[in-house]
Scaffold this active site. Structure first.
Site, PDB file in Angstrom:
ATOM      1  N   TYR A 158      32.991  50.108 146.108  1.00  0.00           N
ATOM      2  CA  TYR A 158      33.569  50.854 144.984  1.00  0.00           C
ATOM      3  C   TYR A 158      35.091  50.673 144.956  1.00  0.00           C
ATOM      4  O   TYR A 158      35.684  50.377 143.914  1.00  0.00           O
ATOM      5  CB  TYR A 158      33.189  52.328 145.144  1.00  0.00           C
ATOM      6  CG  TYR A 158      33.585  53.222 143.993  1.00  0.00           C
ATOM      7  CD1 TYR A 158      32.866  53.208 142.798  1.00  0.00           C
ATOM      8  CD2 TYR A 158      34.668  54.090 144.105  1.00  0.00           C
ATOM      9  CE1 TYR A 158      33.222  54.039 141.744  1.00  0.00           C
ATOM     10  CE2 TYR A 158      35.023  54.927 143.058  1.00  0.00           C
ATOM     11  CZ  TYR A 158      34.301  54.905 141.884  1.00  0.00           C
ATOM     12  OH  TYR A 158      34.654  55.726 140.841  1.00  0.00           O
ATOM     13  N   ILE A 191      36.409  64.079 139.832  1.00  0.00           N
ATOM     14  CA  ILE A 191      36.142  64.721 138.548  1.00  0.00           C
ATOM     15  C   ILE A 191      34.696  65.224 138.558  1.00  0.00           C
ATOM     16  O   ILE A 191      33.795  64.509 139.027  1.00  0.00           O
ATOM     17  CB  ILE A 191      36.341  63.706 137.384  1.00  0.00           C
ATOM     18  CG1 ILE A 191      37.687  62.975 137.515  1.00  0.00           C
ATOM     19  CG2 ILE A 191      36.200  64.388 136.028  1.00  0.00           C
ATOM     20  CD1 ILE A 191      38.917  63.852 137.539  1.00  0.00           C
TER      21      ILE A 191
HETATM   22  P1  NAI Z   1      28.634  58.989 135.412  1.00  0.00           P
HETATM   23  O1  NAI Z   1      27.722  58.408 136.427  1.00  0.00           O
HETATM   24  O2  NAI Z   1      28.424  60.389 134.959  1.00  0.00           O
HETATM   25  O3  NAI Z   1      28.722  58.073 134.115  1.00  0.00           O
HETATM   26  C1  NAI Z   1      28.779  56.672 134.192  1.00  0.00           C
HETATM   27  C2  NAI Z   1      28.168  56.122 132.950  1.00  0.00           C
HETATM   28  O4  NAI Z   1      28.192  54.695 133.011  1.00  0.00           O
HETATM   29  C3  NAI Z   1      26.703  56.541 132.816  1.00  0.00           C
HETATM   30  O5  NAI Z   1      26.465  56.993 131.507  1.00  0.00           O
HETATM   31  C4  NAI Z   1      25.952  55.253 133.094  1.00  0.00           C
HETATM   32  O6  NAI Z   1      24.717  55.172 132.410  1.00  0.00           O
HETATM   33  C5  NAI Z   1      26.935  54.227 132.574  1.00  0.00           C
HETATM   34  N1  NAI Z   1      26.682  52.899 133.110  1.00  0.00           N
HETATM   35  C6  NAI Z   1      26.392  52.586 134.400  1.00  0.00           C
HETATM   36  N2  NAI Z   1      26.176  51.266 134.498  1.00  0.00           N
HETATM   37  C7  NAI Z   1      26.332  50.745 133.253  1.00  0.00           C
HETATM   38  C8  NAI Z   1      26.237  49.444 132.706  1.00  0.00           C
HETATM   39  N3  NAI Z   1      25.928  48.396 133.470  1.00  0.00           N
HETATM   40  N4  NAI Z   1      26.465  49.262 131.372  1.00  0.00           N
HETATM   41  C9  NAI Z   1      26.760  50.315 130.585  1.00  0.00           C
HETATM   42  N5  NAI Z   1      26.852  51.569 131.050  1.00  0.00           N
HETATM   43  C10 NAI Z   1      26.651  51.785 132.362  1.00  0.00           C
HETATM   44  O7  NAI Z   1      30.093  58.810 136.030  1.00  0.00           O
HETATM   45  P2  NAI Z   1      31.510  59.360 135.565  1.00  0.00           P
HETATM   46  O8  NAI Z   1      31.987  60.249 136.620  1.00  0.00           O
HETATM   47  O9  NAI Z   1      31.484  59.805 134.164  1.00  0.00           O
HETATM   48  O10 NAI Z   1      32.357  57.998 135.680  1.00  0.00           O
HETATM   49  C11 NAI Z   1      32.889  57.280 134.588  1.00  0.00           C
HETATM   50  C12 NAI Z   1      33.889  56.272 135.143  1.00  0.00           C
HETATM   51  O11 NAI Z   1      34.933  56.965 135.810  1.00  0.00           O
HETATM   52  C13 NAI Z   1      33.271  55.313 136.164  1.00  0.00           C
HETATM   53  O12 NAI Z   1      33.840  54.037 136.000  1.00  0.00           O
HETATM   54  C14 NAI Z   1      33.694  55.917 137.483  1.00  0.00           C
HETATM   55  O13 NAI Z   1      33.752  54.957 138.497  1.00  0.00           O
HETATM   56  C15 NAI Z   1      35.076  56.436 137.115  1.00  0.00           C
HETATM   57  N6  NAI Z   1      35.563  57.458 138.030  1.00  0.00           N
HETATM   58  C16 NAI Z   1      34.901  58.654 138.185  1.00  0.00           C
HETATM   59  C17 NAI Z   1      35.379  59.591 139.058  1.00  0.00           C
HETATM   60  C18 NAI Z   1      34.715  60.906 139.287  1.00  0.00           C
HETATM   61  O14 NAI Z   1      35.175  61.643 140.184  1.00  0.00           O
HETATM   62  N7  NAI Z   1      33.691  61.278 138.535  1.00  0.00           N
HETATM   63  C19 NAI Z   1      36.592  59.333 139.854  1.00  0.00           C
HETATM   64  C20 NAI Z   1      37.214  58.062 139.607  1.00  0.00           C
HETATM   65  C21 NAI Z   1      36.716  57.175 138.722  1.00  0.00           C
END
Ligand code: NAI
Length: 251
Positions: A158, A191
């Protein structure tokens, strides 16, 4: 206030979490939204979100499309341009984590994280810069993480993917600045979303909490506000930057 009136925004992985919050915030500010989701189980969420976005009086459409698949990304962006006529803002948000200590990290786990988090950004950005170059305008926002700067035990794949995003972001800002295309990254801390749900009532979560000066995890809407700033003209002289939205934490 309509900071994004009649802009067209692409957001990957927006059926839930941070992507969903960004889609709602952008629509509230007048942007038309083209978003993706990947799994069949997200279809219902995507349909509900589409209706919520349209309630702001903007156009909205969901595509089931895997951002990690180059051909699918190409087809998705082509269809967005056919449907909406342009792309003003692209938020590369889709991401996954498969945490494991390196001793146990399998090649499949490594590869899927790199494909989804890093290759997806190449796949989508490569397509959106064409319409942006034609329009001589654009804002690309890539979702990195504080972990991409600090590293984190158990998150080597990651962290590597999120660090790669930062190098990519700075390079694209330099390549395309002369075309009035800006490219920035957001580095969220912890988050509250499904991705970090496991930290609730968990000793690891308690330890992380102690490292956050603001004393709490962030909310998806707070990342959406950061994306709104970077997507709008409020940040018209900002490019090649990584904005940390992490409650002041350092790991
Ligand atoms: P989440 O798991 O709730 O949402 C991620 C979304 O990406 C999901 O809707 C999933 O279906 C979609 N996804 C996954 N693989 C995919 C693909 N191949 N093509 C299209 N869509 C795809 O996660 P969250 O927390 O909303 O994360 C969003 C972004 O923020 C991610 O890139 C994550 O790494 C980043 N992030 C999140 C943090 C956190 O604490 N939640 C911290 C730092 C970064």
């Amino acid at each position: 206030m309509s900071l994004l009136k009649d802009k067209v925004a692409i957001i990957t992985g927006a059926a839930r979490g941070i992507g969903q919050a960004i889609a709602l915030k952008f629509a509230e500010q007048g942007a038309h939204i083209a978003f993706t989701y990947v799994s069949d189980s997200s279809k219902e969420n995507a349909e509900t979100l589409t209706e919520q976005l349209k309630a702001y009086g903007v156009q909205a459409k969901a595509w089931q499309s895997n951002a990690a698949d180059y051909a699918a990304a190409e087809s998705f962006v082509t269809q967005v341009v056919e449907t909406f006529g342009k792309v003003d803002i692209c938020v590369n948000n889709a991401g996954i984590s498969k945490d494991n200590l390196l001793l146990r990290l399998t090649p499949d786990q490594w590869q899927s994280v790199i494909d989804t988090n890093l290759n997806s950004i190449y796949n989508i950005t490569k397509q959106v810069i064409r319409p942006m170059m034609k329009a001589k305008s654009g804002s690309i926002i890539n979702m990195s993480s504080v972990v991409g700067m600090s590293g984190n035990a158990g998150q080597s794949s990651y962290a590597a993917s999120k660090a790669g995003i930062i190098g990519f972001t700075k390079s694209i800002a330099q390549e395309l600045g002369s075309r009035n295309i800006r490219c920035n990254a957001i580095a969220p801390g912890f988050i509250e979303t499904d991705m970090t749900h496991y930290l609730k009532d968990n000793p690891a979560g308690e330890a992380y909490l102690k490292s956050i000066p603001l004393g709490r995890f962030g909310k998806a809407e707070e990342i959406a506000n950061t994306a709104l700033f970077l997507g709008s003209e409020l940040s018209s002289y900002i490019s090649g930057q990584v904005i940390s939205a992490c409650g002041g934490m350092h790991m």
